[in-house]
Scaffold this motif. Sequence first.
Motif, PDB file in Angstrom:
ATOM      1  N   UNK A 158       0.824  -1.206   0.000  1.00 25.42           N
ATOM      2  CA  UNK A 158       0.000   0.000   0.000  1.00 25.42           C
ATOM      3  C   UNK A 158       0.860   1.259   0.000  1.00 25.42           C
ATOM      4  N   UNK A 159       0.257   2.314  -0.514  1.00 22.85           N
ATOM      5  CA  UNK A 159       0.848   3.647  -0.385  1.00 22.85           C
ATOM      6  C   UNK A 159       0.145   4.324   0.784  1.00 22.85           C
ATOM      7  N   UNK A 160       0.935   4.693   1.787  1.00 26.99           N
ATOM      8  CA  UNK A 160       0.380   5.308   2.994  1.00 26.99           C
ATOM      9  C   UNK A 160       0.684   6.792   2.952  1.00 26.99           C
ATOM     10  N   UNK A 161      -0.342   7.582   3.215  1.00 24.55           N
ATOM     11  CA  UNK A 161      -0.220   9.043   3.086  1.00 24.55           C
ATOM     12  C   UNK A 161      -0.731   9.690   4.371  1.00 24.55           C
ATOM     13  N   UNK A 162      -0.017  10.729   4.807  1.00 22.44           N
ATOM     14  CA  UNK A 162      -0.493  11.491   5.965  1.00 22.44           C
ATOM     15  C   UNK A 162      -1.421  12.595   5.474  1.00 22.44           C
ATOM     16  N   UNK A 163      -2.617  12.636   6.018  1.00 20.53           N
ATOM     17  CA  UNK A 163      -3.599  13.658   5.625  1.00 20.53           C
ATOM     18  C   UNK A 163      -3.371  14.927   6.464  1.00 20.53           C
ATOM     19  N   UNK A 164      -4.022  16.032   6.035  1.00 23.82           N
ATOM     20  CA  UNK A 164      -3.772  17.308   6.722  1.00 23.82           C
ATOM     21  C   UNK A 164      -4.206  17.252   8.194  1.00 23.82           C
ATOM     22  N   UNK A 165      -5.161  16.391   8.554  1.00 24.39           N
ATOM     23  CA  UNK A 165      -5.560  16.288   9.967  1.00 24.39           C
ATOM     24  C   UNK A 165      -4.641  15.338  10.751  1.00 24.39           C
ATOM     25  N   UNK A 166      -3.565  14.852  10.102  1.00 24.04           N
ATOM     26  CA  UNK A 166      -2.612  13.987  10.800  1.00 24.04           C
ATOM     27  C   UNK A 166      -2.916  12.508  10.664  1.00 24.04           C
ATOM     28  N   UNK A 167      -4.113  12.140  10.213  1.00 24.77           N
ATOM     29  CA  UNK A 167      -4.443  10.717  10.099  1.00 24.77           C
ATOM     30  C   UNK A 167      -3.699  10.113   8.904  1.00 24.77           C
ATOM     31  N   UNK A 168      -3.556   8.780   8.944  1.00 25.40           N
ATOM     32  CA  UNK A 168      -2.863   8.081   7.851  1.00 25.40           C
ATOM     33  C   UNK A 168      -3.886   7.298   7.040  1.00 25.40           C
TER      34      UNK A 168
END
Length: 404
Positions: free
Chosen positions: A347-357
């Motif tokens: 998977x490609x894991x990305x950090x969102x602007x609210x900090x969640x992954x």
Amino acid sequence: MPESPYPMLPVEEALSLVLQNVSALPPETASFDEALGLVLAEDIIAADSLPPFPASTVDGYAVPAADSGPRRIVGNQMAGYMADIALAPGQAARVTTGAPIPPGADAVVMVEDTIEADGLLRLTTALKTGDNIRPVGFDVEAGRRVLTAGTTLNPAEIGLLATVGQTTVRVYPRPAVAVMSTGDEVVAPDRPLQPGQIRDANRFALLGAVRQAGGLPLNMGIIADQTAGLAQTINRALAAADVIITSGGVSMGQLDLVKPYLAEHGALLFGRVRAKPGKPVTFGLLQGKPFFALPGNPVSALVSFENFVRPALRKMAGQTQLFRPRRSVILQNDVRHTPDRTEFQRAVITRQSDGSLTASTTGGQQSSRLLSLQGANGLIILPHGHGNFSAGSRVQAIILDDVG
Ligand code: AMP
Ligand code: MG
């Protein structure tokens, strides 16, 4: 369909069997400047104080702080030697950063806070005892423990060893890991492919994985599916390496010879794991050395390396942190999963602007498709006993690389 004679172990149980059967290698003495990335096997105590003399922290003038009025400049004390200067009241000496403080001085004034004319110094700022001086032992006191056994030697630690004069250190060596591919169909990547042949991907991927895990990779080439060649290469590997990794030859095919070889000549500790990919992954000891027989499919080989070999190599190298970080991630897409095994999807894991992954799986997850690992920075874990996951579900992920 013939049943495999090997019980299928849960991933955690297989991993704990691996870790019970490997231990840190005996420490060795190494030159400090060749120890980058290794783990210290001893505490390091500073033999002397740093700085070893009171030193100026700025370019300026050393003076007795209590004086008032202009001071007469009597000489220069630059860094690197002891000038023959002792200051009397009313006197000053030019100093540079890192220079010893001459006797009689107890403060340094920055050049920016002075006016020098006709051999006389005037201060444009107030000064008190100790200003701009690093006293003896300010950075490191003699006798202080500066590094603890178990510490990984990164650039800062190598610098610390240099600064305290510790030029040899006891460290855990890198485990030497022999890597070989098996299969009549497997050929070196630079060879033209004959009908029925494929290029050897696993050996090179695994040599790289060994290096990244802190091991010393040894390339043992390709072995055909016949016992004589297998025995010969394995014996060469045993002479040179602390760990042996094979890939291929652990399925249920008639020419899958690695499991029987290990069972006959060593101790086979498990031969199947409740994992997808990687069900036929096999582990045992041969002449007391850990032997990992990884599946032939390239993704299975690398995921099995992550799950079982990497923690073992880290333990052998004296590391105490054996595992990659794990994080909770939110799936961006529906994920099909059958409950019979624990599945590790790329998977490609990305950090969102609210900090969640969040995690998006990387297309087709067939175990032959190396492209599913390309660009993946994590493996999502879909536990056995659980069916499909829908977008928005939370799962655990193993973080393999930086999360952007
Ligand atoms: P095996 O475990 O030997 O039955 O191999 C399983 C699958 O992986 C087969 O399709 C093999 O051709 C393939 N395979 C085996 N070894 C390699 C390798 N070194 N590189 C790429 N594919 C391989
Ligand atoms: Mg094969």
